[in-house]
Structure formats: C-alpha cells, structure tokens
Enzyme design. Sequence first.
Site, PDB file in Angstrom:
ATOM      1  N   ARG A 109      -2.447  -3.380   5.997  1.00 10.83           N
ATOM      2  CA  ARG A 109      -2.786  -2.919   7.351  1.00 10.83           C
ATOM      3  C   ARG A 109      -4.256  -2.508   7.413  1.00 10.83           C
ATOM      4  O   ARG A 109      -4.909  -2.624   8.439  1.00 10.83           O
ATOM      5  CB  ARG A 109      -1.877  -1.740   7.719  1.00 10.83           C
ATOM      6  CG  ARG A 109      -1.972  -1.288   9.176  1.00 10.83           C
ATOM      7  CD  ARG A 109      -1.014  -0.142   9.453  1.00 10.83           C
ATOM      8  NE  ARG A 109      -1.223   1.013   8.588  1.00 10.83           N
ATOM      9  CZ  ARG A 109      -2.194   1.915   8.728  1.00 10.83           C
ATOM     10  NH1 ARG A 109      -3.051   1.800   9.714  1.00 10.83           N
ATOM     11  NH2 ARG A 109      -2.301   2.937   7.897  1.00 10.83           N
ATOM     12  N   GLU A 152      11.060   5.926  -4.960  1.00  9.37           N
ATOM     13  CA  GLU A 152      11.233   4.604  -4.366  1.00  9.37           C
ATOM     14  C   GLU A 152      12.341   3.819  -5.080  1.00  9.37           C
ATOM     15  O   GLU A 152      12.429   3.815  -6.296  1.00  9.37           O
ATOM     16  CB  GLU A 152       9.920   3.802  -4.442  1.00  9.37           C
ATOM     17  CG  GLU A 152       8.771   4.441  -3.683  1.00  9.37           C
ATOM     18  CD  GLU A 152       8.963   4.420  -2.162  1.00  9.37           C
ATOM     19  OE1 GLU A 152       9.864   3.726  -1.672  1.00  9.37           O
ATOM     20  OE2 GLU A 152       8.195   5.124  -1.472  1.00  9.37           O
ATOM     21  N   CYS A 207       0.328   0.456  -3.203  1.00 10.20           N
ATOM     22  CA  CYS A 207       1.396   1.129  -3.955  1.00 10.20           C
ATOM     23  C   CYS A 207       2.560   0.183  -4.231  1.00 10.20           C
ATOM     24  O   CYS A 207       3.040   0.091  -5.364  1.00 10.20           O
ATOM     25  CB  CYS A 207       1.879   2.375  -3.215  1.00 10.20           C
ATOM     26  SG  CYS A 207       0.715   3.743  -3.347  1.00 10.20           S
ATOM     27  N   HIS A 233       6.265   8.414  -4.284  1.00 10.62           N
ATOM     28  CA  HIS A 233       5.253   8.727  -3.270  1.00 10.62           C
ATOM     29  C   HIS A 233       5.239  10.233  -3.021  1.00 10.62           C
ATOM     30  O   HIS A 233       6.296  10.858  -2.892  1.00 10.62           O
ATOM     31  CB  HIS A 233       5.561   8.005  -1.952  1.00 10.62           C
ATOM     32  CG  HIS A 233       4.834   6.703  -1.785  1.00 10.62           C
ATOM     33  ND1 HIS A 233       5.495   5.499  -1.639  1.00 10.62           N
ATOM     34  CD2 HIS A 233       3.510   6.406  -1.742  1.00 10.62           C
ATOM     35  CE1 HIS A 233       4.585   4.530  -1.507  1.00 10.62           C
ATOM     36  NE2 HIS A 233       3.386   5.047  -1.565  1.00 10.62           N
TER      37      HIS A 233
HETATM   38  N1  PCA Z   1      -1.207   5.217  -1.527  1.00 12.44           N
HETATM   39  C1  PCA Z   1      -1.359   3.875  -1.018  1.00 12.44           C
HETATM   40  C2  PCA Z   1      -2.209   3.160  -2.031  1.00 12.44           C
HETATM   41  C3  PCA Z   1      -2.778   4.211  -2.913  1.00 12.44           C
HETATM   42  C4  PCA Z   1      -2.035   5.430  -2.577  1.00 12.44           C
HETATM   43  O1  PCA Z   1      -2.135   6.510  -3.151  1.00 12.44           O
HETATM   44  C5  PCA Z   1      -0.027   3.206  -0.726  1.00 12.44           C
HETATM   45  O2  PCA Z   1       0.953   3.908  -0.436  1.00 12.44           O
HETATM   46  O3  PCA Z   1       0.050   1.982  -0.763  1.00 12.44           O
END
Ligand code: PCA
Length: 214
Positions: free
Chosen positions: A90, A80, A143, A167
């Site tokens: 959401r 990111e 996140c 991610h």
């Molecule tokens: N993914 C979510 C929150 C926790 C996770 O592993 C997100 O992308 O916000």
Amino acid sequence: MTRVLVTGFEPFGDEATNPSWAAVRLFADAPGAGLEVTAVELSCVYGLALDELRAAVARVEPDLVVCVGQAGGRPNVTVERVAINIDDARIPDNAGRQPIDVAIVEGGPAAYFATLPIKACVEAVRAAGVPAAVSHTAGTFVCNHVFYGLMHLLATEHPAARGGFVHIPYSSDQVTDRAEPSLPVPTMVTALRAIVTTAASRTEDITAPGGTTH
Ligand code: PCA
C-alpha cells in the site's frame, strides 16, 4: 537450552522509531531461564529483509524463530496464524519499492501456518496481564513477506526449527499526541517473553476459541 532468534524491524512509513526492534533487543538482554536469545534488526525492504533473515538463521542455527513487527492501530499483541504468498504494498518500502500482486516465492504454496502453539501463546500473554489475540492476517506488506519467507525457509531447509510472527501495537511514546491504542515497550517485552517461553516449552496447541466472525 532453546536457541531462539527474534527479529524486529527498522522504522518505516512516517514513524521515527519501531518498537518491535526496541522490544526484541530488550527481551534478548533478559530472556529468562532455558532460553538463549539473539535479536536481529531487519530492514523494512522487500527482498533485503529476507536476505538478512536467511543470514541470521544460518548464523544462529535457532530452534525457534519469532519475527516481530509493528501493526499501528491494533490495540493488542497479535500472534499471527498464517502467512500468504503475495506482496501487495500500500506504501513504498524503505527502498522505495512497491510490489503489487507479486508472489513472494514463485510456485510456492499459497500459505504457510505458523508452527508455534499460537493459542497457548495468546493465553500466556493474557495471563501475564497483556491484551492479546490470534490474528488471521499479517497484511501484505514487509511483515507478511518476512513471515512467509521465514516459514518457507524453515520448511525447505530447517525442518526441525519452528517459527512464527507477532505484531505489536504502537508504543505509548510513539503516540503521545495521537488518540491511538498503544502499549509501553516493557509491556511488549513481557508479552514476547510469554510467547517465546510458551513456544519453547510446548509444540501442541491448546483448544480454545481464537477465531473471528469477519
Ligand atoms: N510493520 C510492517 C513492516 C515493518 C513493521 O514493523 C508490516 O506490518 O508489514
């Protein structure tokens, strides 16, 4: 020796597992030369996750922090670029909270950039044989909340430390009955090792295309 804090999340939504936690834990068990890695699991709860992160940073005193979360549906590992100062849920978090258009830090900057060499990290993941890309949104769920909170914490209280967010897709075992893109957890560990090793060894990024047209 570079001291590294890596975090993963507990399961959220309808999922029974969250491979972000499995992957960071496995990575911390065998991080590679020159790295001292502590793995911490964060709650998927607005506010609480940042309290847990703050405590972990105070305890570990890391040079580098890489938080990891799941982005189910993405086909690749994404590094990111930017965290934004907004919560807009959401779905409810694991405590049933669903903030809509609430600032993470009242009066804080609109956004923070990751302080990792994101493009060098993407290149290193690709060189390890794993699909990867830069991402320009970490969403507006927990996140992004953790990513923004991390960057604010480092900027205001630990200016020598660097940090960012990664991610990961679904793990293959999560989607055996669904037509969804996925990676095996050990492949995620390979990617995390490439990212952390790269971020520990350089501060300057490379010049390479990583943008998107939309
Ligand atoms: N993914 C979510 C929150 C926790 C996770 O592993 C997100 O992308 O916000």
